[in-house]
Design an enzyme around this catalytic site. Structure first.
Site, PDB file in Angstrom:
ATOM      1  N   LEU A   1       0.749  -1.115   0.267  1.00 29.19           N
ATOM      2  CA  LEU A   1      -0.077  -0.025  -0.028  1.00 29.19           C
ATOM      3  C   LEU A   1       0.804   1.182   0.109  1.00 29.19           C
ATOM      4  O   LEU A   1       0.716   2.423  -0.665  1.00 29.19           O
ATOM      5  CB  LEU A   1      -0.841  -0.018   1.217  1.00 29.19           C
ATOM      6  CG  LEU A   1      -2.072   1.087   1.334  1.00 29.19           C
ATOM      7  CD1 LEU A   1      -2.869   1.239   0.048  1.00 29.19           C
ATOM      8  CD2 LEU A   1      -2.945   0.969   2.490  1.00 29.19           C
ATOM      9  N   ALA A   2       2.241   1.112   0.594  1.00 25.72           N
ATOM     10  CA  ALA A   2       2.866   2.347   0.758  1.00 25.72           C
ATOM     11  C   ALA A   2       3.241   2.835  -0.525  1.00 25.72           C
ATOM     12  O   ALA A   2       3.485   3.802  -1.051  1.00 25.72           O
ATOM     13  CB  ALA A   2       4.138   1.879   1.533  1.00 25.72           C
TER      14      ALA A   2
ATOM     15  N   GLN B   1       1.857   1.975  -3.590  1.00 27.89           N
ATOM     16  CA  GLN B   1       0.693   2.537  -4.261  1.00 27.89           C
ATOM     17  C   GLN B   1       0.239   3.787  -4.009  1.00 27.89           C
ATOM     18  O   GLN B   1      -0.656   4.339  -4.789  1.00 27.89           O
ATOM     19  CB  GLN B   1      -0.265   1.236  -4.234  1.00 27.89           C
ATOM     20  CG  GLN B   1       0.405   0.122  -5.144  1.00 27.89           C
ATOM     21  CD  GLN B   1      -0.320  -1.130  -4.979  1.00 27.89           C
ATOM     22  OE1 GLN B   1      -1.596  -1.044  -4.912  1.00 27.89           O
ATOM     23  NE2 GLN B   1       0.060  -2.290  -4.820  1.00 27.89           N
TER      24      GLN B   1
ATOM     25  N   HIS C   1      10.479  -1.385  -5.028  1.00 32.19           N
ATOM     26  CA  HIS C   1       9.269  -1.020  -5.741  1.00 32.19           C
ATOM     27  C   HIS C   1       9.130   0.665  -5.298  1.00 32.19           C
ATOM     28  O   HIS C   1       8.915   1.714  -6.024  1.00 32.19           O
ATOM     29  CB  HIS C   1       7.949  -1.623  -5.482  1.00 32.19           C
ATOM     30  CG  HIS C   1       7.852  -2.592  -6.785  1.00 32.19           C
ATOM     31  ND1 HIS C   1       6.943  -3.623  -6.320  1.00 32.19           N
ATOM     32  CD2 HIS C   1       8.457  -3.006  -7.600  1.00 32.19           C
ATOM     33  CE1 HIS C   1       7.021  -4.293  -7.342  1.00 32.19           C
ATOM     34  NE2 HIS C   1       7.863  -4.142  -8.062  1.00 32.19           N
TER      35      HIS C   1
END
Length: 341
Positions: free
Chosen positions: A283-284, A286, A307
């Protein structure tokens, strides 16, 4: 093709580098040239999922493109004006439909009118956010930032058969900054094992593992058979808190025992719970791009990732945005996004 191209080195990461560049190019109007696309992967270059993202972006903004072929490791992309519409894209494989959606989402927010997009492909894939994550974790935070969006999972699609479908309706909106320092109180914990064309005992074994390792009671453990084009199984661990809902998942793969599949999701959930950070690793990553487009935001997370770091590099190339990563403890760091202009 004309214009001053941003030069992007695709070797710093995988397909996410391409997807983020497409999103940012469509919104900012800045053309880019990316080389060495997925050069470190066993199958370098554009796969069907990546090619679909490129072709979909081209259609949404009327772009001029060179290098949009399967296996291509170089792509030139010059965006035009974003166009609202009723779009449908078919990946033609089990490639991730959710990743294609995330590529288009920022542009649809900046469109002149509401749009609807349907994407056929994989909805529950290894190394990609499942449709449930988009619906329950990512989009609720985007709505807090001002997005007006409806999302539906129309059909489940597991690898390698694919055949799933998602639908999303997006209204034009201006995102506002969001700050997530903590997750808040845990309100709900729920495990769901989805089974498509596979024996039910697989789901039962996964849920037994959850019960033993996380000590969740029986009423929090659920399994459901779903219609799908081919066999598949995913374990979803939902942890809803006051300020954020996290969803950890693991996909069954040939030769991997059900217990080991469950362990993958359980290990991620436990690491996040022990850290007291607001959001998990995926989630971080995105949240970075939406927060950058909103002009600011911050969150705490329990670990950095390749990422996250490569996404920061791409965002900095397109936008005058300061992104800071500060360690707060051994198990928590803070990411802050803000304009330097």
């Amino acid at each position: 093709m004309t214009g001053d191209y941003l030069e992007i080195d695709g070797s710093i990461g995988g397909g996410q580098i391409l997807r983020s560049a497409l999103s940012l190019s469509m919104v900012s109007g800045r053309p880019f040239r990316i080389r060495n696309i997925r050069s470190g992967r066993s199958r370098p270059g554009l796969l069907r999922q990546h090619l679909t993202a490129v072709l979909a972006a081209t259609e949404v903004c009327g772009a001029e493109v060179d290098g949009a072929q399967l296996g291509s490791q170089t792509l030139d992309f010059q965006p035009g004006e974003i166009r609202a519409g009723d779009y449908r894209f078919n990946i033609g494989s089990a490639g991730s439909a959710t990743l294609v959606l995330q590529t288009l989402f920022p542009a649809l927010l900046h469109g002149p009118a509401s749009s609807r997009v349907r994407i056929v492909g994989g909805t529950h894939n290894p190394a990609a956010p499942p449709a449930d994550f988009i619906e329950r974790s990512w989009l609720p935070l985007l709505r807090q930032m001002g997005a007006q969006v409806d999302f539906r999972l129309l059909r489940h699609g597991f690898a390698p058969a694919g055949g799933g479908e998602i639908e999303c309706e997006v209204a034009p909106a201006r995102l506002t900054p969001l700050h997530l320092a903590a997750r808040g109180e845990v309100l709900e914990q729920r495990a769901l094992a989805l089974i498509g064309n596979l024996p039910g005992h697989i789901a039962e074994r996964e849920l037994q593992r959850v019960a033993r390792r996380l000590r969740w009671p029986q009423e929090q453990l659920h399994q459901r058979a779903v219609a799908s084009a081919g066999p598949g199984n995913i374990l979803l661990l939902k942890i809803a808190c006051t300020d954020v809902c996290e969803l950890f998942s693991a996909i069954a793969q040939t030769g991997v025992r059900a217990e080991r599949v469950a362990d993958q999701a359980i290990d991620e959930a436990r690491a996040w719970l022990l850290s007291e950070a607001a959001v998990g690793e995926h989630l971080a990553d995105q949240l970075l791009l939406p927060m950058a487009l909103a002009g600011g935001g911050s969150f705490t997370t329990h670990r950095s990732s390749a990422h996250l770091e490569s996404n920061i590099q791409v965002i900095r190339q397109f936008l005058q945005t300061d992104i800071r990563v500060e360690p707060l403890s051994d198990t928590r760091l803070r990411v802050t996004i803000g304009s330097t202009a």
